[in-house]
Design a protein around this motif. Structure first.
Motif, PDB file in Angstrom:
ATOM      1  N   ALA A   1       0.980  -1.059  -0.145  1.00 28.83           N
ATOM      2  CA  ALA A   1      -0.002  -0.079   0.065  1.00 28.83           C
ATOM      3  C   ALA A   1       0.711   1.357   0.015  1.00 28.83           C
ATOM      4  N   ARG A   2       1.985   1.296   0.748  1.00 26.38           N
ATOM      5  CA  ARG A   2       2.879   2.472   0.898  1.00 26.38           C
ATOM      6  C   ARG A   2       3.396   2.539  -0.521  1.00 26.38           C
ATOM      7  N   GLY A   3       3.578   1.668  -1.219  1.00 25.73           N
ATOM      8  CA  GLY A   3       4.376   1.880  -2.720  1.00 25.73           C
ATOM      9  C   GLY A   3       3.340   2.746  -3.514  1.00 25.73           C
ATOM     10  N   TRP A   4       1.944   2.793  -3.212  1.00 26.77           N
ATOM     11  CA  TRP A   4       1.033   3.422  -3.966  1.00 26.77           C
ATOM     12  C   TRP A   4       1.043   4.928  -3.606  1.00 26.77           C
ATOM     13  N   ILE A   5       1.826   5.312  -2.379  1.00 26.06           N
ATOM     14  CA  ILE A   5       1.674   6.794  -1.892  1.00 26.06           C
ATOM     15  C   ILE A   5       2.175   7.585  -2.954  1.00 26.06           C
ATOM     16  N   GLY A   6       1.455   8.616  -3.183  1.00 28.57           N
ATOM     17  CA  GLY A   6       1.878   9.737  -4.019  1.00 28.57           C
ATOM     18  C   GLY A   6       1.125   9.747  -5.470  1.00 28.57           C
ATOM     19  N   THR A   7       0.532   8.554  -5.761  1.00 27.78           N
ATOM     20  CA  THR A   7      -0.450   8.307  -6.997  1.00 27.78           C
ATOM     21  C   THR A   7      -1.596   9.454  -6.731  1.00 27.78           C
ATOM     22  N   PRO A   8      -1.837  10.020  -7.812  1.00 29.32           N
ATOM     23  CA  PRO A   8      -2.847  10.961  -8.020  1.00 29.32           C
ATOM     24  C   PRO A   8      -4.304  10.205  -7.807  1.00 29.32           C
ATOM     25  N   TYR A   9      -5.127  11.090  -7.300  1.00 29.08           N
ATOM     26  CA  TYR A   9      -6.437  10.779  -7.124  1.00 29.08           C
ATOM     27  C   TYR A   9      -7.265  10.766  -8.603  1.00 29.08           C
ATOM     28  N   GLN A  10      -7.616   9.709  -8.940  1.00 26.29           N
ATOM     29  CA  GLN A  10      -8.610   9.545  -9.914  1.00 26.29           C
ATOM     30  C   GLN A  10      -9.701   8.771 -10.004  1.00 26.29           C
ATOM     31  N   HIS A  11     -11.036   9.141  -9.936  1.00 27.19           N
ATOM     32  CA  HIS A  11     -12.201   8.389  -9.865  1.00 27.19           C
ATOM     33  C   HIS A  11     -11.937   7.046 -10.683  1.00 27.19           C
ATOM     34  N   GLN A  12     -12.389   6.109 -10.266  1.00 27.53           N
ATOM     35  CA  GLN A  12     -12.595   4.524 -10.849  1.00 27.53           C
ATOM     36  C   GLN A  12     -11.153   4.069 -11.304  1.00 27.53           C
ATOM     37  N   ALA A  13      -9.898   4.742 -11.103  1.00 26.94           N
ATOM     38  CA  ALA A  13      -8.715   4.355 -11.765  1.00 26.94           C
ATOM     39  C   ALA A  13      -8.023   3.461 -10.919  1.00 26.94           C
ATOM     40  N   SER A  14      -7.063   2.348 -11.221  1.00 29.62           N
ATOM     41  CA  SER A  14      -6.388   1.670 -10.246  1.00 29.62           C
ATOM     42  C   SER A  14      -4.858   1.363 -10.924  1.00 29.62           C
ATOM     43  N   VAL A  15      -4.195   2.591 -11.360  1.00 33.25           N
ATOM     44  CA  VAL A  15      -2.747   2.318 -11.891  1.00 33.25           C
ATOM     45  C   VAL A  15      -1.808   2.928 -10.957  1.00 33.25           C
ATOM     46  N   LYS A  16      -0.801   2.286 -10.246  1.00 34.16           N
ATOM     47  CA  LYS A  16       0.008   2.954  -9.390  1.00 34.16           C
ATOM     48  C   LYS A  16       0.780   4.184 -10.188  1.00 34.16           C
ATOM     49  N   GLY A  17       1.107   4.995  -9.533  1.00 32.40           N
ATOM     50  CA  GLY A  17       1.893   6.335  -9.994  1.00 32.40           C
ATOM     51  C   GLY A  17       0.919   7.153 -10.955  1.00 32.40           C
ATOM     52  N   ALA A  18      -0.236   6.631 -11.655  1.00 29.12           N
ATOM     53  CA  ALA A  18      -0.947   7.321 -12.530  1.00 29.12           C
ATOM     54  C   ALA A  18      -2.225   7.854 -11.964  1.00 29.12           C
ATOM     55  N   GLY A  19      -2.937   7.043 -11.274  1.00 32.35           N
ATOM     56  CA  GLY A  19      -4.512   7.418 -10.645  1.00 32.35           C
ATOM     57  C   GLY A  19      -5.102   6.404 -10.124  1.00 32.35           C
ATOM     58  N   ALA A  20      -5.641   6.671  -8.844  1.00 35.61           N
ATOM     59  CA  ALA A  20      -6.530   5.689  -8.021  1.00 35.61           C
ATOM     60  C   ALA A  20      -7.263   6.321  -7.308  1.00 35.61           C
ATOM     61  N   ASP A  21      -8.702   5.682  -7.127  1.00 40.20           N
ATOM     62  CA  ASP A  21      -9.454   6.295  -5.939  1.00 40.20           C
ATOM     63  C   ASP A  21      -9.326   5.119  -4.837  1.00 40.20           C
ATOM     64  N   CYS A  22     -10.066   5.247  -3.662  1.00 40.09           N
ATOM     65  CA  CYS A  22      -9.840   4.252  -2.687  1.00 40.09           C
ATOM     66  C   CYS A  22     -10.084   2.860  -2.992  1.00 40.09           C
ATOM     67  N   LEU A  23     -10.904   2.571  -3.898  1.00 41.64           N
ATOM     68  CA  LEU A  23     -11.091   1.053  -4.105  1.00 41.64           C
ATOM     69  C   LEU A  23     -10.014   0.800  -5.297  1.00 41.64           C
ATOM     70  N   GLY A  24      -9.516   1.627  -6.017  1.00 38.76           N
ATOM     71  CA  GLY A  24      -8.491   1.322  -7.021  1.00 38.76           C
ATOM     72  C   GLY A  24      -7.355   0.957  -6.132  1.00 38.76           C
ATOM     73  N   LEU A  25      -6.992   1.849  -5.171  1.00 38.00           N
ATOM     74  CA  LEU A  25      -6.003   1.465  -4.309  1.00 38.00           C
ATOM     75  C   LEU A  25      -5.874  -0.083  -3.711  1.00 38.00           C
TER      76      LEU A  25
END
Length: 146
Positions: free
Chosen positions: A11-35
């Motif tokens: 999970a810490r590897g995802w820190i800094g990933t921008p918020y993006q609704h419905q996304a799940s791409v480390k470093g590019a975008g994620a929402d809480c479910l995407g994380l």
């Protein structure tokens, strides 16, 4: 179940990933479910089911607990008092609203914390302060045997 320290490290590897609704791409975008989906893919493998499109309101108008229902299908429920590293916690952001936010417990003891993707902030590690703790409505762990 993956070891709790491994879950937290993923999970810490995802820190800094921008918020993006419905996304799940480390470093590019994620929402809480995407994380959570990304951590699952990293530690367990392919996601167990395709995630349908979802609105930011998480079916509030229909009164459906979509996030909690899905969590019960793929994660293992835990008693609220059985807090451990790597737990997935669901939050109800307002009284009477549906649970529509989640995070992973990353710290216990004197400095409890959790990792989550938060609109306007991206993936961050946040102190699990009393206001956040009051919003927890369910606790889960990753399934055994993975």
């Amino acid at each position: 179940m993956p070891q709790p320290e491994v879950i937290v490290a993923a999970a810490r590897g995802w820190i800094g990933t921008p918020y993006q609704h419905q996304a799940s791409v480390k470093g590019a975008g994620a929402d809480c479910l995407g994380l959570l989906r990304g951590v699952w893919r990293e530690l367990i493998g392919p996601e167990p089911t395709a995630i349908p499109a979802y609105a930011p309101d998480w079916s509030e108008t229909a009164g459906v607990e979509a996030l909690a229902d899905a969590a019960r299908l793929w994660l293992c429920p835990k008693p609220p008092e059985a807090e451990a590293l790597g737990d997935v916690v669901l939050f109800r952001m307002r009284a009477g609203a549906m649970a529509k936010h989640l995070g992973l417990i990353s710290g216990l003891g004197a400095c409890p914390s959790f990792i989550h993707a938060y609109s306007g902030h991206g993936v961050v590690e946040t102190a699990l302060s009393a206001p956040w703790r009051r919003k927890i409505v369910a606790r889960f762990q990753f399934p055994e045997g993975h």
